[in-house]
Design a protein around this motif. Structure first.
Motif, PDB file in Angstrom:
ATOM      1  N   ASP A 141       1.265  -0.977  -0.214  1.00 20.67           N
ATOM      2  CA  ASP A 141      -0.127  -0.239  -0.300  1.00 20.67           C
ATOM      3  C   ASP A 141       0.706   1.144  -0.175  1.00 20.67           C
ATOM      4  O   ASP A 141       0.614   2.336  -0.582  1.00 20.67           O
ATOM      5  CB  ASP A 141      -0.874   0.230   1.559  1.00 20.67           C
ATOM      6  N   LEU A 142       2.049   1.244   1.129  1.00 23.20           N
ATOM      7  CA  LEU A 142       2.652   2.126   1.132  1.00 23.20           C
ATOM      8  C   LEU A 142       4.561   1.561   0.841  1.00 23.20           C
ATOM      9  O   LEU A 142       4.479   1.468   1.044  1.00 23.20           O
ATOM     10  CB  LEU A 142       2.737   3.836   2.364  1.00 23.20           C
ATOM     11  N   VAL A 143       5.538   2.916  -0.187  1.00 24.53           N
ATOM     12  CA  VAL A 143       6.296   2.410   0.482  1.00 24.53           C
ATOM     13  C   VAL A 143       6.997   3.925   1.212  1.00 24.53           C
ATOM     14  O   VAL A 143       6.676   4.522   0.761  1.00 24.53           O
ATOM     15  CB  VAL A 143       7.520   2.702  -1.398  1.00 24.53           C
ATOM     16  N   LEU A 144       7.673   3.079   2.708  1.00 23.44           N
ATOM     17  CA  LEU A 144       7.996   4.876   2.816  1.00 23.44           C
ATOM     18  C   LEU A 144       9.905   4.023   2.925  1.00 23.44           C
ATOM     19  O   LEU A 144       9.585   3.209   4.080  1.00 23.44           O
ATOM     20  CB  LEU A 144       7.738   4.409   4.288  1.00 23.44           C
ATOM     21  N   HIS A 145      10.272   5.139   3.053  1.00 25.10           N
ATOM     22  CA  HIS A 145      11.871   5.118   2.719  1.00 25.10           C
ATOM     23  C   HIS A 145      12.291   5.800   4.270  1.00 25.10           C
ATOM     24  O   HIS A 145      12.219   7.317   3.979  1.00 25.10           O
ATOM     25  CB  HIS A 145      12.790   5.501   1.351  1.00 25.10           C
ATOM     26  N   PHE A 170       9.782   3.367  -6.960  1.00 26.82           N
ATOM     27  CA  PHE A 170       8.891   2.369  -6.450  1.00 26.82           C
ATOM     28  C   PHE A 170       7.414   2.363  -6.563  1.00 26.82           C
ATOM     29  O   PHE A 170       6.916   4.338  -6.794  1.00 26.82           O
ATOM     30  CB  PHE A 170       9.191   3.001  -4.933  1.00 26.82           C
ATOM     31  N   ARG A 171       6.859   1.535  -6.407  1.00 29.04           N
ATOM     32  CA  ARG A 171       5.156   1.335  -6.769  1.00 29.04           C
ATOM     33  C   ARG A 171       5.145   1.549  -5.515  1.00 29.04           C
ATOM     34  O   ARG A 171       4.584  -0.119  -4.913  1.00 29.04           O
ATOM     35  CB  ARG A 171       4.597   1.163  -7.653  1.00 29.04           C
ATOM     36  N   GLY A 172       4.118   1.924  -4.868  1.00 28.25           N
ATOM     37  CA  GLY A 172       3.196   1.757  -4.092  1.00 28.25           C
ATOM     38  C   GLY A 172       1.498   1.807  -4.305  1.00 28.25           C
ATOM     39  O   GLY A 172       2.006   3.431  -4.942  1.00 28.25           O
ATOM     40  N   ARG A 173       0.794   1.148  -3.514  1.00 30.45           N
ATOM     41  CA  ARG A 173      -0.325   1.803  -4.084  1.00 30.45           C
ATOM     42  C   ARG A 173      -1.365   3.135  -4.033  1.00 30.45           C
ATOM     43  O   ARG A 173      -1.590   3.547  -4.619  1.00 30.45           O
ATOM     44  CB  ARG A 173      -1.380   0.934  -3.958  1.00 30.45           C
ATOM     45  N   TYR A 174      -0.358   3.808  -2.588  1.00 29.04           N
ATOM     46  CA  TYR A 174      -0.865   4.982  -2.144  1.00 29.04           C
ATOM     47  C   TYR A 174       0.170   6.274  -1.895  1.00 29.04           C
ATOM     48  O   TYR A 174      -0.120   7.154  -1.679  1.00 29.04           O
ATOM     49  CB  TYR A 174      -1.856   4.729  -0.890  1.00 29.04           C
ATOM     50  N   GLY A 175       1.072   5.483  -2.024  1.00 33.43           N
ATOM     51  CA  GLY A 175       2.425   6.161  -2.789  1.00 33.43           C
ATOM     52  C   GLY A 175       3.398   6.067  -2.005  1.00 33.43           C
ATOM     53  O   GLY A 175       3.686   5.076  -1.735  1.00 33.43           O
ATOM     54  N   VAL A 229      -6.097   6.341   2.496  1.00 30.30           N
ATOM     55  CA  VAL A 229      -5.536   4.959   2.938  1.00 30.30           C
ATOM     56  C   VAL A 229      -6.788   3.685   2.915  1.00 30.30           C
ATOM     57  O   VAL A 229      -6.844   3.921   4.164  1.00 30.30           O
ATOM     58  CB  VAL A 229      -3.809   4.540   3.394  1.00 30.30           C
ATOM     59  N   ARG A 230      -6.785   3.111   1.767  1.00 26.30           N
ATOM     60  CA  ARG A 230      -7.696   1.923   2.180  1.00 26.30           C
ATOM     61  C   ARG A 230      -8.903   3.120   2.779  1.00 26.30           C
ATOM     62  O   ARG A 230      -9.699   2.539   3.478  1.00 26.30           O
ATOM     63  CB  ARG A 230      -7.384   1.084   3.465  1.00 26.30           C
ATOM     64  N   GLY A 231      -9.629   4.036   2.492  1.00 28.06           N
ATOM     65  CA  GLY A 231     -10.421   4.247   3.167  1.00 28.06           C
ATOM     66  C   GLY A 231     -10.474   5.526   4.296  1.00 28.06           C
ATOM     67  O   GLY A 231     -11.129   6.026   4.848  1.00 28.06           O
ATOM     68  N   GLU A 232      -8.843   5.164   4.434  1.00 28.09           N
ATOM     69  CA  GLU A 232      -8.390   6.105   6.232  1.00 28.09           C
ATOM     70  C   GLU A 232      -7.770   7.273   5.875  1.00 28.09           C
ATOM     71  O   GLU A 232      -6.749   7.067   4.938  1.00 28.09           O
ATOM     72  CB  GLU A 232      -8.133   4.953   6.723  1.00 28.09           C
ATOM     73  N   ASN A 233      -7.933   8.124   6.751  1.00 26.18           N
ATOM     74  CA  ASN A 233      -7.024   8.247   6.866  1.00 26.18           C
ATOM     75  C   ASN A 233      -5.787   9.293   7.580  1.00 26.18           C
ATOM     76  O   ASN A 233      -5.372   8.100   8.296  1.00 26.18           O
ATOM     77  CB  ASN A 233      -6.738  10.597   8.100  1.00 26.18           C
ATOM     78  N   VAL A 234      -4.396   8.502   6.942  1.00 22.64           N
ATOM     79  CA  VAL A 234      -2.987   8.215   7.443  1.00 22.64           C
ATOM     80  C   VAL A 234      -2.134   9.741   7.166  1.00 22.64           C
ATOM     81  O   VAL A 234      -2.165  10.147   5.893  1.00 22.64           O
ATOM     82  CB  VAL A 234      -2.587   7.096   6.448  1.00 22.64           C
TER      83      VAL A 234
END
Length: 390
Positions: free
Chosen positions: A202-206, A228-233, A271-276
């Motif tokens: 869902d996320l790629v976090l570096h 990098f490919r994360g669904r939500y960034g 992300v998945r309908g929720e605030n992150v």
């Protein structure tokens, strides 16, 4: 600058000392010129290598001025083995001098009754002193070459207290410390991108240290983040190695690239309908106080309606996250301590409170990555990794 010059001066002094000490030990043990030549050749090569690396840094010529194996050999000798032989030999020499100064001279008849040292044992110890460090350096250089492109994917299922139900099963590709530059091959560069994207997270976090130190490698580092490919960034924070040459140019070019580089930023996304919300502080320095201040500066930006992730290079930022009740912190920086014998016996536990894997305090969790790249070419029992979090 003065700190760096002091370290270089200490290295050169230690090189000179060990060369003299080992040559003297070989002569006293009656070893031939061939053994002493081994010392001279090895020390000449390592000193020449150090001079070439320093010269390349001074003139900003980062193209390889010598083979990669030689660069690794210079690093392994000066940062690992030289301290191990320098300190004991120096202590032994001081002890020998102190004995001669403080102990009274013995009478000839007493000396005659003493046991004569075994010449063969003495020669063996001298040979071990002469050959041991060069052989160990070459062996470790060979191991570094074998492990050059290896990294693992470590999968961690992470229970998070009070996790919003919509985020149950959320996945994160946690990438840290690629150190694009000196010890990053083209094959490993591509493999890091491919393996990260295969996780379909869902996320790629570096978590920082995108480049090893040279800004000439920043375009490649930014290309890695862009790939990098994360669904939500994809989002990133800065690390200490990113700032070695020029922190202002790094920040300017990273922001212009549009790769989600968070430098005192705290965006909120769906992300998945929720605030992150992802909080990315500036590098706060090596002190715990600096890390705490870097995080605390951003707390007024915190979104009370979002699940918060602190993306901070140094894992001691976790202490500020615990105080602020931030549920998840992702860090790198430690490289797992780089060298570990077994269990908790290694540099990681000696230097850091949180050094590899998952840690929990109260309702907060921290995950520290060993990093996927290297500034120092050898690892022992702490492999390079990408972490896949569920």
């Amino acid at each position: 600058m003065w700190f760096v010059l002091s370290i270089i001066g200490l290295m050169l002094a230690a090189d000179g000392w060990w060369w003299w000490y080992a040559d003297r030990a070989a002569r006293k043990a009656g070893l031939g010129k061939g053994w002493r030549a081994v010392i001279g050749i090895f020390m000449s090569l390592t000193l020449l290598g150090l001079a070439l690396l320093l010269g390349a840094r001074i003139v900003r010529m980062e193209a390889m001025v010598m083979p990669e194996w030689a660069v690794k050999m210079v690093f392994i000798w000066h940062f690992l083995l030289l301290p191990l032989v320098f300190l004991p030999s120096l202590a032994g020499r001081f002890a020998s001098v102190a004995r001669r100064l403080l102990m009274p001279r013995r009478l000839p008849e007493t000396e005659a009754n003493e046991e004569v040292p075994n010449p063969s044992r003495r020669a063996f110890l001298a040979q071990a002193m002469v050959l041991g460090p060069p052989v160990a350096t070459l062996a470790m250089t060979g191991q570094a070459a074998i492990d050059r492109d290896y990294f693992r994917v470590r999968r961690i299922e992470l229970p998070i207290p009070n996790l919003p139900s919509k985020l149950e099963g959320m996945t994160i590709a946690h990438v840290a410390d690629p150190h694009v530059g000196s010890f990053m091959s083209d094959a490993k560069f591509k493999a890091i991108i491919d393996r990260t994207n295969e996780l379909d997270a869902d996320l790629v976090l570096h978590a920082g240290d995108l480049i090893n130190h040279a800004l000439k490698d920043l375009p490649d580092g930014l290309e890695m983040l862009r790939s990098f490919r994360g669904r939500y960034g994809t989002y990133s924070c800065q690390g200490n190695h990113d700032l070695i040459e020029n922190p202002f140019i790094f920040e300017r070019d990273a922001r212009r690239a549009g790769v989600g580089m968070l430098i005192d930023d705290a965006p909120t996304l769906r992300v998945r309908g929720e605030n992150v919300q992802i909080i990315g502080p500036r590098w706060g320095g090596r002190t715990d106080g600096g890390q705490m201040n870097a995080v605390n500066r951003l707390l007024p930006l915190r979104d009370p309606n979002a699940f918060t992730i602190l993306l901070a290079h140094h894992p001691h930022s976790f202490d500020a996250a615990v105080t602020a009740d931030i549920p998840l912190t992702l860090s790198g920086h430690t490289h797992g301590g780089q060298l570990k014998l077994f269990g908790d016996l290694g540099f990681g536990p000696l230097m850091y409170r949180y050094w590899s894997g998952a840690y929990r305090r109260n309702n907060s969790t921290c995950v520290v990555s060993n990093g996927v790249g290297n500034w120092f070419p050898l690892r022992v029992n702490v492999p390079c990794e990408i972490i896949h979090l569920t």
